[in-house]
Write an enzyme that holds these catalytic residues in place. Structure first.
Site, PDB file in Angstrom:
ATOM      1  N   ASN A  72     -28.130  40.494 -43.260  1.00  0.00           N
ATOM      2  CA  ASN A  72     -27.420  41.761 -43.068  1.00  0.00           C
ATOM      3  C   ASN A  72     -26.031  41.461 -42.496  1.00  0.00           C
ATOM      4  OD1 ASN A  72     -26.456  44.241 -42.299  1.00  0.00           O
ATOM      5  ND2 ASN A  72     -28.296  44.879 -41.200  1.00  0.00           N
ATOM      6  N   HIS A  97     -27.395  48.856 -49.017  1.00  0.00           N
ATOM      7  CA  HIS A  97     -27.158  48.062 -47.812  1.00  0.00           C
ATOM      8  C   HIS A  97     -28.305  47.057 -47.675  1.00  0.00           C
ATOM      9  CE1 HIS A  97     -26.215  46.810 -43.853  1.00  0.00           C
ATOM     10  NE2 HIS A  97     -27.238  47.423 -43.281  1.00  0.00           N
ATOM     11  N   CYS A 102     -23.672  50.198 -39.890  1.00  0.00           N
ATOM     12  CA  CYS A 102     -23.834  49.556 -41.205  1.00  0.00           C
ATOM     13  C   CYS A 102     -23.363  50.442 -42.356  1.00  0.00           C
ATOM     14  CB  CYS A 102     -25.286  49.143 -41.417  1.00  0.00           C
ATOM     15  SG  CYS A 102     -25.747  47.761 -40.379  1.00  0.00           S
TER      16      CYS A 102
HETATM   17  O1  UT7 Z   1     -28.649  47.551 -40.659  1.00  0.00           O
HETATM   18  C1  UT7 Z   1     -28.877  48.248 -39.466  1.00  0.00           C
HETATM   19  C2  UT7 Z   1     -30.130  48.940 -39.542  1.00  0.00           C
HETATM   20  N1  UT7 Z   1     -31.213  48.054 -39.164  1.00  0.00           N
HETATM   21  C3  UT7 Z   1     -32.326  48.034 -39.880  1.00  0.00           C
HETATM   22  O2  UT7 Z   1     -32.404  48.644 -40.927  1.00  0.00           O
HETATM   23  C4  UT7 Z   1     -33.506  47.292 -39.314  1.00  0.00           C
HETATM   24  C5  UT7 Z   1     -34.738  48.130 -39.489  1.00  0.00           C
HETATM   25  N2  UT7 Z   1     -35.925  47.506 -38.899  1.00  0.00           N
HETATM   26  C6  UT7 Z   1     -36.521  46.444 -39.471  1.00  0.00           C
HETATM   27  O3  UT7 Z   1     -36.058  45.931 -40.478  1.00  0.00           O
HETATM   28  C7  UT7 Z   1     -37.808  45.954 -38.880  1.00  0.00           C
HETATM   29  O4  UT7 Z   1     -38.283  46.894 -37.943  1.00  0.00           O
HETATM   30  C8  UT7 Z   1     -37.692  44.565 -38.200  1.00  0.00           C
HETATM   31  C9  UT7 Z   1     -37.437  43.512 -39.238  1.00  0.00           C
HETATM   32  C10 UT7 Z   1     -36.564  44.578 -37.175  1.00  0.00           C
HETATM   33  C11 UT7 Z   1     -38.984  44.218 -37.486  1.00  0.00           C
HETATM   34  O5  UT7 Z   1     -40.080  44.274 -38.411  1.00  0.00           O
HETATM   35  P1  UT7 Z   1     -41.405  45.100 -38.084  1.00  0.00           P
HETATM   36  O6  UT7 Z   1     -42.293  44.946 -39.225  1.00  0.00           O
HETATM   37  O7  UT7 Z   1     -40.978  46.490 -37.685  1.00  0.00           O
HETATM   38  O8  UT7 Z   1     -41.996  44.290 -36.866  1.00  0.00           O
HETATM   39  P2  UT7 Z   1     -42.311  44.806 -35.381  1.00  0.00           P
HETATM   40  O9  UT7 Z   1     -41.051  44.986 -34.605  1.00  0.00           O
HETATM   41  O10 UT7 Z   1     -43.259  45.954 -35.464  1.00  0.00           O
HETATM   42  O11 UT7 Z   1     -43.077  43.576 -34.813  1.00  0.00           O
HETATM   43  C12 UT7 Z   1     -44.374  43.187 -35.321  1.00  0.00           C
HETATM   44  C13 UT7 Z   1     -44.817  41.940 -34.603  1.00  0.00           C
HETATM   45  C14 UT7 Z   1     -44.700  42.034 -33.087  1.00  0.00           C
HETATM   46  O12 UT7 Z   1     -45.772  41.303 -32.527  1.00  0.00           O
HETATM   47  P3  UT7 Z   1     -47.054  42.079 -31.942  1.00  0.00           P
HETATM   48  O13 UT7 Z   1     -46.531  43.050 -30.916  1.00  0.00           O
HETATM   49  O14 UT7 Z   1     -47.652  42.773 -33.132  1.00  0.00           O
HETATM   50  O15 UT7 Z   1     -47.877  40.982 -31.389  1.00  0.00           O
HETATM   51  C15 UT7 Z   1     -43.424  41.294 -32.792  1.00  0.00           C
HETATM   52  O16 UT7 Z   1     -43.396  40.726 -31.515  1.00  0.00           O
HETATM   53  O17 UT7 Z   1     -44.001  40.844 -35.007  1.00  0.00           O
HETATM   54  C16 UT7 Z   1     -43.454  40.212 -33.849  1.00  0.00           C
HETATM   55  N3  UT7 Z   1     -42.143  39.702 -34.192  1.00  0.00           N
HETATM   56  C17 UT7 Z   1     -41.961  38.493 -34.728  1.00  0.00           C
HETATM   57  N4  UT7 Z   1     -42.833  37.509 -35.041  1.00  0.00           N
HETATM   58  C18 UT7 Z   1     -42.324  36.390 -35.594  1.00  0.00           C
HETATM   59  C19 UT7 Z   1     -40.947  40.315 -34.076  1.00  0.00           C
HETATM   60  N5  UT7 Z   1     -39.967  39.516 -34.528  1.00  0.00           N
HETATM   61  C20 UT7 Z   1     -40.581  38.363 -34.934  1.00  0.00           C
HETATM   62  C21 UT7 Z   1     -40.122  37.169 -35.500  1.00  0.00           C
HETATM   63  N6  UT7 Z   1     -41.021  36.221 -35.817  1.00  0.00           N
HETATM   64  N7  UT7 Z   1     -38.813  36.949 -35.773  1.00  0.00           N
END
Ligand code: UT7
Length: 343
Positions: free
Chosen positions: A286, A256, A116
């Site tokens: 993104n 970004h 990115c």
């Molecule tokens: O540009 C390239 C660089 N990339 C980035 O900068 C991305 C950086 N990372 C992020 O933006 C975030 O980590 C994400 C948006 C990818 C994920 O957000 P998060 O707050 O870190 O969520 P998480 O992965 O910790 O997941 C929290 C919960 C999980 O459920 P449990 O285990 O707590 O029951 C996931 O299974 O949210 C769940 N989850 C979702 N729920 C509903 C993950 N994706 C989804 C979804 N809808 N789409």
């Protein structure tokens, strides 16, 4: 005489028509508008539909618009660098395909992949060709068809990405404008958290890699988030310190667009109000290499000659960095409003 600098003298952009909304996504995977808006901040993203349509088609549209807006003929272009993670093909370079589609025949071109941060790295690279006096007109185009590597059964990644392209023209200037400084960094230790497992020389495509869904983005969201939050802000704050730029002297942060929370954290560390931050993540998601030029494209009319801008990015690699530039022209003097203002 002051040192020659490279200045952005025009911007072009393109986003495909199709809008993939959170509502539609929530019918494809177990997610909701509420979760996506709270955790990421995206409402919809554009998707390039149609058989035979590739990254170069979006990039070519952005470049054609850029040539038109800057009153430049294709023959005048010396170099075209394509910042890209989703090239049309493994080879040849997408830059060459874009040049062919836009009738740029007197230039050399190549692709640059830094996740990115690709556009940021490409802009800095391009500026060196101008500063040395080697070339007069260089195009940097950032383009990605992220939908070609998104797994639309994986709710953790499919809401994040969209397709688009943005292009800038770089030209030499002796005025006190243009690209002033860049801080670019990478650390390959981060590659384990964000990559595409198969399709490269490590794991060439086989039926097994297809069945294992290894041609899609693999991301461990949390470590990527943690690194992005600290590194993007670190380099932006360092840039401010290097140039004695207090927050009131800075007109714009161009971040970004990966996650609204990362953008807000970066702006907070820099002491910037949100109204000084270019944010279009809610509409485009993104778009990887296209996020920064698409911001410049959308905000061009508000930019004034002499405005201080910091561009910042973080991505796969890991890669990250910031660029400090002084805007080179009054954007409100650009006659045609070419970007899609629809919400
Ligand atoms: O540009 C390239 C660089 N990339 C980035 O900068 C991305 C950086 N990372 C992020 O933006 C975030 O980590 C994400 C948006 C990818 C994920 O957000 P998060 O707050 O870190 O969520 P998480 O992965 O910790 O997941 C929290 C919960 C999980 O459920 P449990 O285990 O707590 O029951 C996931 O299974 O949210 C769940 N989850 C979702 N729920 C509903 C993950 N994706 C989804 C979804 N809808 N789409």
């Amino acid at each position: 005489m002051s040192r020659m600098r490279a200045a952005i003298t025009g911007v072009g952009g393109y986003v495909p028509e199709y809008r993939l909304t959170n509502e539609e996504l929530s019918r494809m995977v177990d997610t909701s508008d509420e979760w996506i808006m709270t955790r990421i901040g995206i409402k919809e993203r554009r998707i390039l539909k149609g058989e035979g349509k590739a990254t170069s088609d979006m990039a070519a549209e952005a470049v054609k618009q850029l040539l038109l807006k800057t009153n430049t003929t294709p023959a005048e272009i010396d170099l075209i660098i394509c910042a890209v993670v989703t090239p049309d093909m493994v080879f040849p370079a997408t830059a060459n395909i874009i040049a062919d589609k836009t009738e740029i025949r007197n230039a050399f071109g190549f692709d640059l992949n830094a996740g990115c941060s690709s556009f940021l790295f490409a802009l800095s690279t391009a500026s060196k060709f101008i500063e040395t006096g080697s070339y007069k007109k260089v195009i940097v185009v950032g383009a990605d068809k992220m939908s070609s590597i998104v797994d639309y059964t994986d709710r953790a990644t499919c809401p994040i990405f969209g397709d688009g392209a943005g292009a800038v023209m770089l030209e030499p200037t002796n005025e006190d404008v243009g690209i002033i400084d860049s801080i670019l960094q990478s650390d390959g230790v981060g590659r384990i958290h964000l990559h595409q497992k198969a399709g490269g020389s490590l794991k060439p495509p086989t039926h097994e890699t297809i069945d294992a869904r290894e041609h899609y983005i693999y991301q461990e969201g949390q470590p990527v988030f943690k690194w992005a939050v600290s590194k993007m802000a670190d380099v932006s704050v360092e840039m401010m310190k290097r140039h004695n730029l207090s927050s009131d002297k800075l007109q714009w942060l161009v971040p970004h667009q990966a996650n609204m929370r990362i953008i807000e954290a970066t702006a907070n560390r820099m002491g910037l109000d949100k109204n000084k931050v270019m944010i279009n993540i809610q509409r485009y998601g993104n778009t990887t290499s296209a996020t920064l030029p698409l911001c410049l494209w959308e905000w061009e009319h508000q930019l004034k000659k002499g405005d201080n801008l910091i561009l910042a990015a973080f991505g796969a690699g890991f890669t990250w960095g910031s660029i400090y530039l002084k805007w080179a022209y009054d954007g409100n003097q650009i006659g045609v409003s070419t970007h899609d203002k629809s919400e």
